[in-house]
Design a protein around this motif. Structure first.
Motif, PDB file in Angstrom:
ATOM      1  N   CYS B  95      52.895  23.345  18.167  1.00  0.00           N
ATOM      2  CA  CYS B  95      52.367  24.139  17.045  1.00  0.00           C
ATOM      3  C   CYS B  95      50.888  24.453  17.246  1.00  0.00           C
ATOM      4  O   CYS B  95      50.458  25.597  17.086  1.00  0.00           O
ATOM      5  N   ILE B  96      50.117  23.434  17.628  1.00  0.00           N
ATOM      6  CA  ILE B  96      48.680  23.663  17.843  1.00  0.00           C
ATOM      7  C   ILE B  96      48.483  24.714  18.926  1.00  0.00           C
ATOM      8  O   ILE B  96      47.689  25.651  18.776  1.00  0.00           O
ATOM      9  N   ALA B  97      49.249  24.581  20.012  1.00  0.00           N
ATOM     10  CA  ALA B  97      49.097  25.523  21.129  1.00  0.00           C
ATOM     11  C   ALA B  97      49.452  26.938  20.684  1.00  0.00           C
ATOM     12  O   ALA B  97      48.796  27.904  21.080  1.00  0.00           O
ATOM     13  N   VAL B  98      50.489  27.061  19.844  1.00  0.00           N
ATOM     14  CA  VAL B  98      50.902  28.388  19.384  1.00  0.00           C
ATOM     15  C   VAL B  98      49.784  29.019  18.550  1.00  0.00           C
ATOM     16  O   VAL B  98      49.422  30.183  18.749  1.00  0.00           O
ATOM     17  N   PHE B  99      49.194  28.223  17.636  1.00  0.00           N
ATOM     18  CA  PHE B  99      48.110  28.773  16.819  1.00  0.00           C
ATOM     19  C   PHE B  99      46.897  29.110  17.687  1.00  0.00           C
ATOM     20  O   PHE B  99      46.263  30.144  17.510  1.00  0.00           O
ATOM     21  N   ALA B 100      46.593  28.238  18.639  1.00  0.00           N
ATOM     22  CA  ALA B 100      45.460  28.503  19.533  1.00  0.00           C
ATOM     23  C   ALA B 100      45.695  29.799  20.297  1.00  0.00           C
ATOM     24  O   ALA B 100      44.779  30.609  20.471  1.00  0.00           O
ATOM     25  N   SER B 101      46.955  30.003  20.722  1.00  0.00           N
ATOM     26  CA  SER B 101      47.279  31.203  21.478  1.00  0.00           C
ATOM     27  C   SER B 101      47.039  32.449  20.638  1.00  0.00           C
ATOM     28  O   SER B 101      46.427  33.420  21.092  1.00  0.00           O
TER      29      SER B 101
END
Lengths: 320, 323
Positions: B95-101
């Motif tokens: 989830c964090i990676a998706v938002f960061a992306s």
């Protein structure tokens, strides 16, 4: 007017003096070695650059009188420009070059050689082999043959295979011809071969299409480990990993690790080491500093990497 | 009221023809597995091209999308691997990676947009520059090799690409919902009308009290957002990124947009046409892999011919519609 002349004379003195100070502070190098390689655009050239950098640091530490200039180019004409710079600006005594393209760089390398520089050619031979003083290369056609022999023995001379090729270049032709010449008199049928451009994404898509097209495949020759990674993923997606095995090539650490683990899908790999650039740099340095006889050709063999010997070819720190 | 405009059907006629060619070439073409593959595969270029439709309609161009995708993929992988040291829950990491992306995509779009509008540099030059920058950054981050996602994370994350809902792979759902949203945004909102206005004549739009700079910046940010969405479904496919990731995506995306009937000079955009364009491009590659009638060396030529033919069909229909 007179004032201006005086000023310019004064400036000139300052410049000359400044230059002398600068020149005296420069360590004097007995020998300069120029290294020109393609930029890191895919896994194998990435490994090549890694080993070139590492060898440069090691050699310069070992021999303080040696200076190594490493340049990378992203196409053939850029590499030709690099050669001119190495010659005129850096005044190299020896050149180690992995040519981007054989034909396009034959002329530029000849110019370097004519000005008395010792030339070592790596991997891709020039169109005129009389130019190089020393040649270091892997053996592409042997790589094809070694792969073919393994597939032949595993399939008992009979079966259906697909081939994923690299790009239409000499390297790819030699591997492909070496492979095909070893399976002529067998019952092995090549269902189809397509280019996968030495990358994972194309390996994945081409293999997906082979899988939809052919209900039975016994083995895949991917001839490159990047392509092989894509192929493995496509086979897993189709859940057909028990039906076939994949033979890659190069010696990428991820693949070697699978071989080491005894993975059934990737039982072996065939070596084509990017570290050959280190071989070339080391030997050329010996030629420069020790003037030992370094001549002719040095061809690395392409051994089959199996579960038993995988440890010898596993370099966890390399990016390849 | 439904008015059938022949010009807008052009890309779909071309799509049907290419589809029929596939059926004719190999019976395996129609297998559900192959169709699912094609749809899932086209979603990367398709999603990026949906974003490109906005930029091109606004009269701009974005050459940086392929490198941007590679760079964001690389950052996502490094971020997830780093978070894996401290966070146990893999779904939270993802989830964090998706938002960061998404944040990176929007930011990258904002940078392109600001440089074209505020600094008044041609979009072609700005994005040619950022294209080189992102490409080198990802090569640098990977040490010239490949960045690989840790196996434990990829085991969970890979279902985003390989999983399906009602038999249709997730990437396809994402692709078509995004295209639906984009269609509404472009054709049913004030923003969409302003976008058309800016693309057809920036001066006239400016005199009509449209904030043209804002519209253009938004277009680039939509493009950045689309690139990040494409990245989010690309990373789980192979769990890796390298200097080779997304090479030439920009050209494929632009080709998809143009095949779809959007005007390259701006002022007119068609989202569903772009979807058809992306499908046509993927189909050609797929069909060439399903046949050995064409020599490998000629694949590029066949691709070029079909692309040109697809645009010709569309132009023909345009002429008929006018007369």
């Amino acid at each position: 007017m007179e004032h201006r002349v005086k000023l310019s004379a004064r400036l000139e003195q300052i410049f000359v003096f400044g230059f002398l100070v600068w020149a005296l502070q420069m360590p004097s190098f007995a020998q300069t070695l120029g290294v020109s390689v393609p930029a890191a655009t895919h896994g194998w050239t990435g490994g090549l650059n890694f080993h070139a950098e590492e060898t440069k640091d090691r050699l310069e530490n070992q021999y303080p009188e040696l200076k190594i200039v490493l340049v990378t180019a992203s196409n053939a004409s850029e590499q030709a420009n690099d050669l001119e710079d190495l010659l005129t600006i850096h005044q190299i005594d020896a050149l180690v070059i992995l040519p981007f393209e054989s034909a396009a760089l034959t002329g530029p390398v000849r110019n370097v050689e004519r000005s008395g520089v010792f030339v070592t050619v790596v991997d891709r031979g020039l169109t005129d082999p009389s130019i190089h003083d020393f040649y270091v290369a892997g053996n592409n056609s042997e790589m094809g043959r070694v792969s073919a022999n393994y597939i032949k023995s595993r399939l008992d001379q009979d079966g259906k295979i697909v081939i994923l090729r690299g790009m239409p270049t000499v390297i790819d032709e030699q591997r492909f011809d070496g492979f095909m010449s070893s399976i002529v008199d067998t019952g092995i049928e090549v269902l189809d071969s397509q280019y996968a451009n030495w990358n994972r994404d194309d390996g994945f898509t081409v293999m997906q299409d082979f899988l939809s097209r052919f209900p039975k495949i016994d083995a895949v020759w991917a001839q490159d480990d990047d392509i092989a990674i894509g192929v493995i993923q496509a086979i897993r997606q189709a859940r057909r990993q028990d039906e076939m095995f994949v033979v890659g090539g190069g010696g990428m650490k991820d693949i070697i690790q699978r071989v080491k683990r005894g993975d059934k899908l990737t039982p072996v790999d065939v070596l084509y080491p990017p570290a050959m650039i280190s071989t070339a740099m080391e030997l050329t340095t010996i030629k420069l500093l020790a003037d030992a006889p370094i001549e002719g050709e040095y061809i690395l063999s392409s051994p089959l990497i199996t579960e038993q010997n995988a440890d010898d070819y596993y370099f966890p720190d390399s990016p390849f | 009221m439904l008015i059938l405009n022949l010009k807008s059907t052009g890309p779909f006629i071309a799509l049907c023809l290419v589809f029929l060619l596939g059926v004719f070439v190999n019976e395996a073409f129609l297998s559900s597995g192959n169709l699912a593959n094609i749809l899932a595969r086209s979603s990367f270029i398709g999603i990026v091209a949906v974003g490109a439709t906005f930029v091109i309609t606004a009269g701009g161009i974005d050459l940086s999308v392929g490198s941007m995708a590679a760079f964001i993929s690389g950052c996502m992988i490094l971020l997830m691997n780093a978070l894996h040291q401290s966070i146990n829950s893999i779904s939270i990491i993802i989830c964090i990676a998706v938002f960061a992306s998404i944040a990176m995509g929007l930011l990258a779009g904002l940078i392109n947009g600001l440089l074209t509008t505020k600094a008044r540099i041609e979009a072609f030059i700005v994005t040619l520059g950022t294209m080189g920058i992102y490409r080198s950054l990802v090569t640098f981050m990977a040490d010239g090799g490949t960045l690989s996602l840790s196996f434990t994370i990829n085991d969970v994350y890979s279902s985003v690409y390989y999983g399906d809902f009602l038999g249709i792979p997730y990437p396809v759902w994402v692709f078509f919902s995004l295209a639906g949203l984009a269609f509404v945004l472009m054709n049913k909102t004030i923003f969409g009308r302003h976008l058309f206005a800016v693309g057809s004549s920036e001066k006239v739009a400016l005199y009509s009290a449209i904030d043209t700079e804002k519209i253009k910046i938004f277009a680039f940010m939509i493009q950045g957002f689309c690139v990040s969405i494409a990245t989010i479904i690309y990373v789980p496919r192979l769990g890796s990124a390298s200097g080779q990731t997304g090479v030439l995506w920009e050209l494929e995306a632009i080709a998809a947009v143009i095949i779809g009937g959007t005007a390259l000079k701006g002022g007119y955009g068609r989202v569903w046409g772009t979807v058809a364009g992306a499908l046509i491009l993927t189909l050609i590659g797929n069909i060439l892999n399903l046949t050995d009638m064409v020599s490998n060396y000629l694949n590029g030529a066949v691709q070029g011919l079909i692309v040109i033919a697809a645009v010709v069909i569309q132009q023909r229909n345009g002429v008929q519609a006018k007369s």
